[in-house]
Design a protein around this motif. Structure first.
Motif, mmCIF file in Angstrom:
data_model
loop_
_atom_site.group_PDB
_atom_site.id
_atom_site.type_symbol
_atom_site.label_atom_id
_atom_site.label_comp_id
_atom_site.label_asym_id
_atom_site.label_seq_id
_atom_site.Cartn_x
_atom_site.Cartn_y
_atom_site.Cartn_z
ATOM 1 N N UNK A 269 -27.225 -19.297 25.799
ATOM 2 C CA UNK A 269 -26.204 -18.891 24.579
ATOM 3 C C UNK A 269 -25.778 -17.287 25.020
ATOM 4 N N UNK A 270 -26.835 -16.616 25.282
ATOM 5 C CA UNK A 270 -26.630 -15.167 25.656
ATOM 6 C C UNK A 270 -25.632 -15.165 27.143
ATOM 7 N N UNK B 270 -21.594 -14.143 27.686
ATOM 8 C CA UNK B 270 -21.244 -12.677 28.464
ATOM 9 C C UNK B 270 -21.098 -13.103 29.831
ATOM 10 N N UNK B 271 -20.391 -14.348 30.151
ATOM 11 C CA UNK B 271 -19.862 -14.503 31.605
ATOM 12 C C UNK B 271 -19.107 -13.508 32.273
ATOM 13 N N UNK C 47 -24.868 -8.746 32.616
ATOM 14 C CA UNK C 47 -25.752 -9.395 31.365
ATOM 15 C C UNK C 47 -26.066 -10.797 31.866
ATOM 16 N N UNK C 48 -25.545 -11.348 32.838
ATOM 17 C CA UNK C 48 -26.013 -12.768 33.222
ATOM 18 C C UNK C 48 -27.131 -12.951 33.791
ATOM 19 N N UNK C 49 -27.768 -12.010 34.606
ATOM 20 C CA UNK C 49 -29.033 -11.925 35.126
ATOM 21 C C UNK C 49 -30.200 -11.856 34.060
#
Length: 251
Positions: free
Chosen positions: A167-168, A172-173, A178-180
């Protein structure tokens, strides 16, 4: 110390560590605080909520039991000892074994044969010992179930953490930075859950189950042997009955 339990735990965790080392990225990428909080913290919280405080206090003693060798004699030795006591009582009377009974280390055996020394009749002795065995069985089953629930909960918390991370990540795609971290939470919580459930809780549960079965088998043999002695059965009948149980159990 139970070498198979300790060796299994050590080998399992060592192989995981070796796989991480051979992966070439070190341990750093496999350490994630949010994942630890979700899996380990969540498992502890759920387990604490599922069981009574009195049961939770037995977690550490239960682990020690799993890690140490069983204190119950092998059944062939137990049958031989019961036969010896039966023979001594036939030859010299029940008071002849009193001192030897007091030196016994097996608490259940000691209690059963102390009842014989006290002159307890078979019709009273057997129900007393069976009631005690029922309480032992309930206590052990609770401990085994606690580790079983812990293993299942760890897996479930791992899946919850995976969903939290996904979900996170999806939210934040647009922010590549923030994806990592979000993906790390998603993957590592599953890994932590599987490790905690399999290489700790599952292993302890399995070993406690095996030890419980051995202990119950031994106590049932003691109950039958003591009851037959109290009923003044012949040595031949006692031997035959105990050996038939031995063959059945060891199959």
């Amino acid at each position: 110390m139970d070498k198979s339990t300790v060796g299994g735990l050590a080998a399992g965790w060592a192989l995981i560590a070796l796989a991480i080392i051979l992966g070439g990225v070190g341990f750093g990428p496999y350490i994630d605080v949010p994942s630890v909080v979700i899996v380990f913290g969540g498992t502890i919280a759920v387990t604490a909520g599922q069981f009574e405080a009195s049961d939770l206090k037995r977690l550490t003693p239960a682990m020690k039991i799993a890690m140490n060798e069983s204190k119950v004699e092998p059944l062939p030795e137990l049958v031989e000892k019961i036969t010896f006591y039966a023979t001594e009582i036939k030859k010299h009377g029940v008071m002849h074994i009193e001192q030897k009974v007091l030196e016994e280390k097996n608490a259940f055996f000691k209690e059963a044969f102390q009842l014989l020394v006290d002159g307890t009749k078979a019709e009273t002795l057997k129900p007393l010992l069976e009631t005690k065995l029922e309480y032992i069985d309930k206590r052990h089953t609770t401990m085994i179930g606690m580790f079983g629930n812990m293993g299942g909960t760890a897996g479930s918390m791992g899946m919850i953490g995976t969903l939290v991370g996904l979900v996170a990540m999806l939210a934040n795609l647009s922010d590549p930075a923030s994806v990592g971290p979000a993906m790390a939470v998603a993957l590592l919580t599953t890994m932590y859950g599987a490790l905690l459930g399999t290489l700790f809780a599952g292993l302890i549960e399995s070993k406690l189950t095996q030890k419980h079965k051995k202990e119950v088998d031994a106590y049932e043999v003691i109950i039958i042997g003591a009851s037959m002695i109290a009923a003044e059965e012949s040595i031949g009948n006692i031997k035959m009955q105990l050996n038939s149980i031995l063959v059945e159990v060891e199959g």
